[in-house]
Scaffold this motif. Sequence first.
Motif, PDB file in Angstrom:
ATOM      1  N   ALA A  92       0.844  -1.194   0.000  1.00  0.00           N
ATOM      2  CA  ALA A  92       0.000   0.000   0.000  1.00  0.00           C
ATOM      3  C   ALA A  92       0.878   1.243   0.000  1.00  0.00           C
ATOM      4  CB  ALA A  92      -0.912   0.003   1.224  1.00  0.00           C
ATOM      5  N   GLY A  93       0.662   2.100  -0.963  1.00  0.00           N
ATOM      6  CA  GLY A  93       1.345   3.382  -1.014  1.00  0.00           C
ATOM      7  C   GLY A  93       0.395   4.465  -0.552  1.00  0.00           C
ATOM      8  N   LEU A  94       0.828   5.274   0.402  1.00  0.00           N
ATOM      9  CA  LEU A  94      -0.052   6.306   0.951  1.00  0.00           C
ATOM     10  C   LEU A  94       0.061   7.607   0.163  1.00  0.00           C
ATOM     11  CD1 LEU A  94       0.335   5.800   4.800  1.00  0.00           C
ATOM     12  CD2 LEU A  94      -1.023   4.515   3.134  1.00  0.00           C
ATOM     13  N   GLY A  95      -1.052   8.307   0.106  1.00  0.00           N
ATOM     14  CA  GLY A  95      -1.101   9.586  -0.583  1.00  0.00           C
ATOM     15  C   GLY A  95      -2.515  10.126  -0.562  1.00  0.00           C
ATOM     16  N   ASN A  96      -2.727  11.159  -1.346  1.00  0.00           N
ATOM     17  CA  ASN A  96      -4.050  11.757  -1.495  1.00  0.00           C
ATOM     18  C   ASN A  96      -4.448  11.697  -2.962  1.00  0.00           C
ATOM     19  OD1 ASN A  96      -4.727  12.748   1.195  1.00  0.00           O
ATOM     20  ND2 ASN A  96      -3.004  14.130   0.945  1.00  0.00           N
ATOM     21  N   PRO A  97      -5.702  11.299  -3.247  1.00  0.00           N
ATOM     22  CA  PRO A  97      -6.142  11.241  -4.641  1.00  0.00           C
ATOM     23  C   PRO A  97      -6.431  12.634  -5.197  1.00  0.00           C
ATOM     24  CG  PRO A  97      -7.957  10.689  -3.181  1.00  0.00           C
ATOM     25  CD  PRO A  97      -6.746  10.885  -2.305  1.00  0.00           C
ATOM     26  N   GLY A  98      -6.363  12.753  -6.502  1.00  0.00           N
ATOM     27  CA  GLY A  98      -6.723  14.011  -7.162  1.00  0.00           C
ATOM     28  C   GLY A  98      -5.512  14.721  -7.743  1.00  0.00           C
ATOM     29  N   LYS A  99      -5.756  15.403  -8.852  1.00  0.00           N
ATOM     30  CA  LYS A  99      -4.693  16.108  -9.586  1.00  0.00           C
ATOM     31  C   LYS A  99      -3.939  17.099  -8.712  1.00  0.00           C
ATOM     32  CE  LYS A  99      -4.765  15.343 -14.235  1.00  0.00           C
ATOM     33  NZ  LYS A  99      -3.957  14.152 -14.391  1.00  0.00           N
ATOM     34  N   GLN A 100      -4.663  17.787  -7.812  1.00  0.00           N
ATOM     35  CA  GLN A 100      -4.025  18.835  -7.019  1.00  0.00           C
ATOM     36  C   GLN A 100      -2.961  18.278  -6.071  1.00  0.00           C
ATOM     37  OE1 GLN A 100      -7.124  17.668  -6.581  1.00  0.00           O
ATOM     38  NE2 GLN A 100      -8.004  18.248  -4.606  1.00  0.00           N
ATOM     39  N   VAL A 152       3.846  -0.993   3.774  1.00  0.00           N
ATOM     40  CA  VAL A 152       3.295   0.355   3.583  1.00  0.00           C
ATOM     41  C   VAL A 152       4.423   1.293   3.178  1.00  0.00           C
ATOM     42  CG1 VAL A 152       2.077   2.277   4.662  1.00  0.00           C
ATOM     43  CG2 VAL A 152       1.474  -0.064   5.281  1.00  0.00           C
ATOM     44  N   ILE A 153       4.197   2.057   2.121  1.00  0.00           N
ATOM     45  CA  ILE A 153       5.176   3.020   1.608  1.00  0.00           C
ATOM     46  C   ILE A 153       4.618   4.416   1.843  1.00  0.00           C
ATOM     47  CG2 ILE A 153       6.532   3.721  -0.402  1.00  0.00           C
ATOM     48  CD1 ILE A 153       5.564   0.946  -1.643  1.00  0.00           C
ATOM     49  N   TYR A 154       5.442   5.286   2.448  1.00  0.00           N
ATOM     50  CA  TYR A 154       4.937   6.624   2.767  1.00  0.00           C
ATOM     51  C   TYR A 154       6.082   7.624   2.926  1.00  0.00           C
ATOM     52  CZ  TYR A 154       6.034   5.382   7.648  1.00  0.00           C
ATOM     53  OH  TYR A 154       6.669   4.999   8.802  1.00  0.00           O
ATOM     54  N   ASP A 155       5.712   8.893   2.988  1.00  0.00           N
ATOM     55  CA  ASP A 155       6.655  10.002   3.121  1.00  0.00           C
ATOM     56  C   ASP A 155       7.097  10.154   4.572  1.00  0.00           C
ATOM     57  OD1 ASP A 155       4.807  12.625   4.223  1.00  0.00           O
ATOM     58  OD2 ASP A 155       3.728  10.963   3.313  1.00  0.00           O
ATOM     59  N   ASP A 156       8.346  10.655   4.752  1.00  0.00           N
ATOM     60  CA  ASP A 156       8.876  10.854   6.102  1.00  0.00           C
ATOM     61  C   ASP A 156       9.648  12.178   6.145  1.00  0.00           C
ATOM     62  OD1 ASP A 156      10.342  10.817   8.508  1.00  0.00           O
ATOM     63  OD2 ASP A 156      10.393   8.638   8.519  1.00  0.00           O
ATOM     64  N   ILE A 157       9.199  13.093   7.010  1.00  0.00           N
ATOM     65  CA  ILE A 157       9.861  14.400   7.116  1.00  0.00           C
ATOM     66  C   ILE A 157      11.159  14.327   7.915  1.00  0.00           C
ATOM     67  CG2 ILE A 157       7.745  15.749   6.819  1.00  0.00           C
ATOM     68  CD1 ILE A 157       7.778  16.234   9.874  1.00  0.00           C
ATOM     69  N   ASP A 158      11.421  13.199   8.574  1.00  0.00           N
ATOM     70  CA  ASP A 158      12.666  13.059   9.335  1.00  0.00           C
ATOM     71  C   ASP A 158      13.824  12.562   8.482  1.00  0.00           C
ATOM     72  OD1 ASP A 158      11.478  13.948  11.704  1.00  0.00           O
ATOM     73  OD2 ASP A 158      10.761  11.927  12.178  1.00  0.00           O
ATOM     74  N   ASN A 211       3.145  -3.624  14.112  1.00  0.00           N
ATOM     75  CA  ASN A 211       4.160  -4.547  13.618  1.00  0.00           C
ATOM     76  C   ASN A 211       3.873  -4.912  12.164  1.00  0.00           C
ATOM     77  OD1 ASN A 211       5.181  -4.508  16.217  1.00  0.00           O
ATOM     78  ND2 ASN A 211       4.094  -6.363  16.811  1.00  0.00           N
ATOM     79  N   PHE A 212       4.259  -4.030  11.256  1.00  0.00           N
ATOM     80  CA  PHE A 212       4.161  -4.312   9.824  1.00  0.00           C
ATOM     81  C   PHE A 212       5.290  -3.571   9.125  1.00  0.00           C
ATOM     82  CE2 PHE A 212       1.236  -0.879  10.907  1.00  0.00           C
ATOM     83  CZ  PHE A 212       1.589   0.121  10.018  1.00  0.00           C
ATOM     84  N   TYR A 213       5.635  -4.066   7.926  1.00  0.00           N
ATOM     85  CA  TYR A 213       6.794  -3.536   7.201  1.00  0.00           C
ATOM     86  C   TYR A 213       6.479  -2.159   6.623  1.00  0.00           C
ATOM     87  CZ  TYR A 213       7.997  -8.537   7.278  1.00  0.00           C
ATOM     88  OH  TYR A 213       8.252  -9.833   7.638  1.00  0.00           O
ATOM     89  N   ARG A 214       7.525  -1.304   6.651  1.00  0.00           N
ATOM     90  CA  ARG A 214       7.372   0.054   6.113  1.00  0.00           C
ATOM     91  C   ARG A 214       8.565   0.390   5.231  1.00  0.00           C
ATOM     92  NH1 ARG A 214       5.530   2.324  11.350  1.00  0.00           N
ATOM     93  NH2 ARG A 214       4.409   0.582  12.227  1.00  0.00           N
ATOM     94  N   VAL A 215       8.298   1.144   4.190  1.00  0.00           N
ATOM     95  CA  VAL A 215       9.336   1.753   3.361  1.00  0.00           C
ATOM     96  C   VAL A 215       9.053   3.248   3.401  1.00  0.00           C
ATOM     97  CG1 VAL A 215      10.345   1.923   1.063  1.00  0.00           C
ATOM     98  CG2 VAL A 215       9.497  -0.291   1.876  1.00  0.00           C
ATOM     99  N   LYS A 216       9.971   3.975   4.044  1.00  0.00           N
ATOM    100  CA  LYS A 216       9.799   5.422   4.195  1.00  0.00           C
ATOM    101  C   LYS A 216      10.632   6.140   3.135  1.00  0.00           C
ATOM    102  CE  LYS A 216       9.729   5.159   9.255  1.00  0.00           C
ATOM    103  NZ  LYS A 216      10.224   5.933  10.404  1.00  0.00           N
ATOM    104  N   VAL A 217      10.046   7.155   2.522  1.00  0.00           N
ATOM    105  CA  VAL A 217      10.739   7.953   1.517  1.00  0.00           C
ATOM    106  C   VAL A 217      10.876   9.373   2.070  1.00  0.00           C
ATOM    107  CG1 VAL A 217      10.735   8.764  -0.867  1.00  0.00           C
ATOM    108  CG2 VAL A 217       9.726   6.529  -0.313  1.00  0.00           C
ATOM    109  N   GLY A 218      12.111   9.829   2.181  1.00  0.00           N
ATOM    110  CA  GLY A 218      12.374  11.132   2.774  1.00  0.00           C
ATOM    111  C   GLY A 218      11.870  12.289   1.939  1.00  0.00           C
ATOM    112  N   VAL A 219      11.277  13.266   2.626  1.00  0.00           N
ATOM    113  CA  VAL A 219      10.821  14.489   1.959  1.00  0.00           C
ATOM    114  C   VAL A 219      11.446  15.732   2.601  1.00  0.00           C
ATOM    115  CG1 VAL A 219       8.654  13.462   1.163  1.00  0.00           C
ATOM    116  CG2 VAL A 219       8.699  14.675   3.353  1.00  0.00           C
ATOM    117  N   GLY A 220      12.224  15.546   3.662  1.00  0.00           N
ATOM    118  CA  GLY A 220      12.894  16.665   4.313  1.00  0.00           C
ATOM    119  C   GLY A 220      12.041  17.319   5.389  1.00  0.00           C
ATOM    120  N   GLU A 221      12.734  17.959   6.297  1.00  0.00           N
ATOM    121  CA  GLU A 221      12.099  18.624   7.432  1.00  0.00           C
ATOM    122  C   GLU A 221      11.417  19.908   6.984  1.00  0.00           C
ATOM    123  OE1 GLU A 221      13.493  19.953  11.928  1.00  0.00           O
ATOM    124  OE2 GLU A 221      14.974  19.437  10.424  1.00  0.00           O
ATOM    125  N   LYS A 222      10.272  20.200   7.582  1.00  0.00           N
ATOM    126  CA  LYS A 222       9.568  21.436   7.212  1.00  0.00           C
ATOM    127  C   LYS A 222      10.371  22.643   7.707  1.00  0.00           C
ATOM    128  CE  LYS A 222       6.396  22.314  11.056  1.00  0.00           C
ATOM    129  NZ  LYS A 222       6.863  23.617  11.449  1.00  0.00           N
TER     130      LYS A 222
END
Length: 191
Positions: free
Chosen positions: A5-13, A89-95, A126-137
């Motif tokens: 599962a890749g996390l995100g928001n649907p829609g062009k914007q 689960v694949i998702y963004d990480d600000i850290d 307890n499930f596998y994660r793949v975090k993709v860095g997006v940088g600190e705000k």
Amino acid sequence: MYLIAGLGNPGKQYERTRHNMGFDTIDELVDRHRIPGSGVQHKAMYGKGMIAGEKVILAKPLTYMNLSGDSIREFINYYKMDPETELIVIYDDIDLEPGQIRIKKKGSAGGHNGMKSIISQIGTQNFYRVKVGVGEKPAGWDLADYVLGRFSTKEREEVDKAIEEAADAVEVILREGIDAAMNKYNAKKKQ
């Protein structure tokens, strides 16, 4: 069978925003392995296929980030999956800096609303994660504005490489296991 599962928001914007790293990585896996789309089910766009000799479901929840767990719970219940061994689960990480990825076997939500939703809905962290860095705000920025924003051109180049690397990491998890993926990718430091 694995649910990826890749996390995100649907829609062009929301396309190509920091918060859509999961969606972007699923798109990379779909293209790479020619996974046919199966339509919409369990509140997600999804496709079924094979990666590294394993049956997979690739899913992009359409619930918006903060309710991602609703969709993932439905998949797990319908297919009678064990989230502790069959969910990635694949998702963004600000850290993590843009361009970095990190693989984990388990952990807390770390302030990520999509992960909070998943943990709450499936009853385990307890499930596998793949975090993709997006940088600190940046200081003074609203977190929502930051993660829903887009990358600079230079950052986007690094993030596109990280998306490819995240897809590679998923393949390693499926082929060689989570420990092998952690050893291979978590040891890497950004050059």
